[in-house]
Scaffold this motif. Structure first.
Motif, short mmCIF file in Angstrom:
data_model
loop_
_atom_site.label_atom_id
_atom_site.label_comp_id
_atom_site.label_asym_id
_atom_site.label_seq_id
_atom_site.Cartn_x
_atom_site.Cartn_y
_atom_site.Cartn_z
N ARG A 14 14.56 -3.94 -11.09
CA ARG A 14 14.14 -2.58 -10.73
C ARG A 14 12.64 -2.52 -10.48
NH1 ARG A 14 18.00 0.64 -10.95
NH2 ARG A 14 16.63 2.43 -10.65
N GLY A 15 11.97 -3.65 -10.56
CA GLY A 15 10.53 -3.70 -10.33
C GLY A 15 9.96 -4.85 -11.13
N ALA A 16 8.74 -5.19 -10.84
CA ALA A 16 8.13 -6.36 -11.46
C ALA A 16 7.98 -6.16 -12.96
CB ALA A 16 6.75 -6.59 -10.84
N GLY A 17 8.41 -7.12 -13.70
CA GLY A 17 8.20 -7.16 -15.14
C GLY A 17 7.70 -8.54 -15.46
N THR A 18 6.72 -8.64 -16.33
CA THR A 18 6.09 -9.92 -16.58
C THR A 18 7.03 -10.88 -17.29
OG1 THR A 18 5.26 -9.08 -18.68
CG2 THR A 18 3.80 -8.87 -16.77
N ASN A 19 6.66 -12.16 -17.20
CA ASN A 19 7.32 -13.25 -17.92
C ASN A 19 8.73 -13.53 -17.42
OD1 ASN A 19 5.12 -13.98 -19.52
ND2 ASN A 19 5.59 -12.41 -21.04
N PHE A 20 9.59 -14.09 -18.27
CA PHE A 20 10.87 -14.59 -17.82
C PHE A 20 11.88 -13.46 -17.65
CE2 PHE A 20 10.77 -19.20 -17.76
CZ PHE A 20 9.58 -19.46 -18.42
N TRP A 21 12.34 -13.28 -16.42
CA TRP A 21 13.43 -12.34 -16.20
C TRP A 21 14.69 -12.91 -16.88
CZ3 TRP A 21 13.12 -10.64 -10.36
CH2 TRP A 21 11.98 -9.85 -10.19
N ASN A 29 2.19 -11.40 -8.29
CA ASN A 29 2.24 -11.91 -6.92
C ASN A 29 2.86 -13.29 -6.76
OD1 ASN A 29 0.94 -9.56 -5.93
ND2 ASN A 29 -1.02 -10.41 -6.62
N LEU A 30 3.62 -13.77 -7.75
CA LEU A 30 4.30 -15.04 -7.59
C LEU A 30 5.53 -15.11 -8.49
CD1 LEU A 30 3.66 -16.96 -10.29
CD2 LEU A 30 1.42 -17.10 -9.23
N PHE A 31 6.35 -16.11 -8.21
CA PHE A 31 7.48 -16.46 -9.08
C PHE A 31 7.41 -17.95 -9.36
CE2 PHE A 31 10.10 -12.77 -9.24
CZ PHE A 31 10.12 -12.15 -8.00
N TYR A 32 7.97 -18.34 -10.49
CA TYR A 32 8.41 -19.71 -10.71
C TYR A 32 9.93 -19.62 -10.91
CZ TYR A 32 3.67 -21.50 -11.55
OH TYR A 32 2.36 -21.89 -11.43
N TRP A 33 10.65 -20.58 -10.33
CA TRP A 33 12.09 -20.53 -10.43
C TRP A 33 12.65 -21.94 -10.35
CZ3 TRP A 33 15.41 -22.24 -6.49
CH2 TRP A 33 14.76 -22.60 -5.30
N THR A 34 13.85 -22.11 -10.89
CA THR A 34 14.59 -23.33 -10.66
C THR A 34 16.00 -23.17 -11.23
OG1 THR A 34 14.49 -25.75 -10.70
CG2 THR A 34 14.05 -24.61 -12.78
N GLN A 52 4.27 -12.99 -3.34
CA GLN A 52 5.32 -12.02 -3.71
C GLN A 52 4.66 -10.85 -4.43
OE1 GLN A 52 8.74 -12.78 -2.86
NE2 GLN A 52 7.50 -14.22 -1.67
N THR A 53 4.37 -9.79 -3.72
CA THR A 53 3.69 -8.66 -4.33
C THR A 53 4.59 -7.94 -5.32
OG1 THR A 53 4.38 -7.20 -2.55
CG2 THR A 53 2.25 -8.29 -2.31
N ASN A 54 4.01 -7.50 -6.41
CA ASN A 54 4.79 -6.85 -7.45
C ASN A 54 5.52 -5.61 -6.95
OD1 ASN A 54 4.33 -8.64 -9.52
ND2 ASN A 54 2.55 -7.56 -10.31
N ALA A 55 4.92 -4.91 -6.01
CA ALA A 55 5.53 -3.67 -5.52
C ALA A 55 6.86 -3.94 -4.82
CB ALA A 55 4.58 -2.97 -4.55
N ASN A 56 7.06 -5.15 -4.35
CA ASN A 56 8.29 -5.48 -3.62
C ASN A 56 9.34 -6.18 -4.46
OD1 ASN A 56 7.32 -4.41 -1.23
ND2 ASN A 56 6.35 -6.33 -0.62
N LYS A 101 18.64 -26.53 -3.73
CA LYS A 101 18.67 -25.28 -4.48
C LYS A 101 18.03 -24.20 -3.62
CE LYS A 101 14.25 -25.90 -6.88
NZ LYS A 101 13.55 -26.11 -8.17
N LYS A 102 18.42 -22.98 -3.84
CA LYS A 102 17.93 -21.86 -3.05
C LYS A 102 17.59 -20.67 -3.95
CE LYS A 102 20.31 -22.95 1.28
NZ LYS A 102 20.87 -24.25 0.86
N PHE A 103 16.60 -19.93 -3.53
CA PHE A 103 16.16 -18.70 -4.21
C PHE A 103 16.41 -17.58 -3.21
CE2 PHE A 103 14.47 -15.94 -7.08
CZ PHE A 103 13.10 -15.77 -7.18
N TYR A 104 17.27 -16.64 -3.57
CA TYR A 104 17.64 -15.55 -2.68
C TYR A 104 17.04 -14.24 -3.17
CZ TYR A 104 21.52 -18.36 -0.74
OH TYR A 104 22.29 -19.32 -0.11
N LYS A 105 16.70 -13.39 -2.21
CA LYS A 105 16.43 -11.99 -2.49
C LYS A 105 17.30 -11.17 -1.54
CE LYS A 105 13.11 -8.21 -2.52
NZ LYS A 105 11.71 -7.75 -2.26
N ASN A 106 18.16 -10.35 -2.12
CA ASN A 106 19.05 -9.51 -1.31
C ASN A 106 19.76 -10.32 -0.23
OD1 ASN A 106 18.18 -7.34 -2.86
ND2 ASN A 106 16.59 -6.76 -1.39
#
Lengths: 264, 67
Positions: free
Chosen positions: A130-137, A153-158, A170-174, A189-194
């Motif tokens: 629902r919006g940017a929240g710090t640390n591990f989702w 403004n960034l992600f780490y993922w795997t 990756q701006t927090n507003a988005n 591996k892939k990282f998807y948004k919508n």
């Protein structure tokens, strides 16, 4: 589409809603197990299941947490199978009609997930933010990793290896919508948004983490840490889903959220 | 916001739920005090918890999660 949906729903139907559309048996099991009585929520959950089954992706999930009901009991439920993987909440997690929100101090959800039946080369986890929240989702970071970590403004993922991938710009507003980490083969591996790929990687899958996947924090052998302030309206774990399936899932979840008045 | 606990109070809360489902999760702050969050206190019926003064939380020094 309505006719197909009605037909699918009728396969496992029990009673009919007041609108005359059949209630899916998995939906009814969820309503009964977690005390869901609100008609809007019941219609939304029922349609979600109808859409996922019509899209032939329902069987690919192990855990589906729709976070309806507005309380910890209902939010702990597993829509995919009410008899498996009941979640446990710890610390200061807030529950409301939008789902769950972490306090960034000590609140998180344990999935109590068992990787033993899963395939390290076909695995995914999704988080409706629902919006940017710090640390591990969400995160399981012991031996191997499944995670999305958010910073300004960034992600780490795997997924199913020990090499996190950095995604900048990756701006927090988005940072709103359905984010999915997907391991689709041993070296992809892939990282998807919508349902759109925002980054891909070729690092090789190694193994599963040896700890549970926590939501709103990461898990290691020492327990939970890096608690998040994120707000989440949906979470799932399943096999890898291809591009078409990602679209089906994203559309179904978008319809679900819109029906509840909480689409972002 | 958090409230500081004594060791005895921390041990009292371990294994307890504050809403019948969610477990208390006492953690240590940067000064190694045991603390509990305002969210847990608000949802608990334990009167002694609600009487604890609330202060700003100062967490442990941030480490790199990817080391």
């Amino acid at each position: 589409m309505y006719g197909v949906g009605f037909g699918i729903g009728a396969i496992g139907a029990t009673t009919k809603r007041s609108s005359g559309v059949a209630i899916d048996t998995d939906a009814q099991a969820f309503f009964t197990a977690y005390g869901i009585t609100d008609l809007t929520q019941k219609n939304a959950v029922n349609q979600l299941i109808v859409d996922l089954k019509a899209g032939n992706v329902w069987s690919g999930f192990s855990i589906i947490r729709p976070f309806v009901g507005g309380n910890s009991t209902a939010h702990a439920g597993n829509l995919k199978n009410v008899a498996t993987y009941q979640a446990t909440f710890y610390g200061g997690v807030t529950h409301d009609s939008n789902g769950i929100t972490g306090n960034g101090t000590n609140g998180y959800m344990a999935n109590n997930y068992d990787f033993s039946g899963a395939n390290k080369d076909s695995f995914s986890a999704g988080f409706y933010a629902r919006g940017a929240g710090t640390n591990f989702w969400f995160g399981a970071t012991q031996i191997s990793r499944v995670e999305i970590y958010n910073e300004a403004n960034l992600f780490y993922w795997t997924v199913t290896n020990d090499n996190e991938t950095l995604l900048t710009g990756q701006t927090n507003a988005n940072k709103k919508g359905l984010y999915v980490v997907d391991r689709d083969s041993s070296n992809s591996k892939k990282f998807y948004k919508n349902a759109s790929v925002i980054q891909s990687g070729t690092d090789v899958s190694t193994s599963f983490p040896s700890t549970d996947i926590f939501v709103l924090a990461r898990s290691t052998s020492s327990g939970a840490s890096f608690y998040s302030t994120a707000a989440c309206s949906f979470f799932f774990i399943g096999r890898s889903f291809n591009s078409s399936e990602q679209t089906i899932i994203n559309n179904a979840i978008t319809t679900f959220q819109t029906s509840l008045g909480r689409n972002v | 916001m958090i409230a500081i606990l004594t060791l005895e109070q921390k041990n009292q809360l371990l294994g307890l739920t504050y809403d019948g489902v969610s477990f208390f999760n006492p953690i240590q702050d940067r000064n190694n005090n045991w603390v509990i969050s305002q969210e847990e206190i608000n949802q608990s019926s334990l009167q002694w918890l609600k009487e604890l003064p609330l202060i700003e939380y100062i967490g442990p020094v941030i480490e790199n999660p990817f080391i």
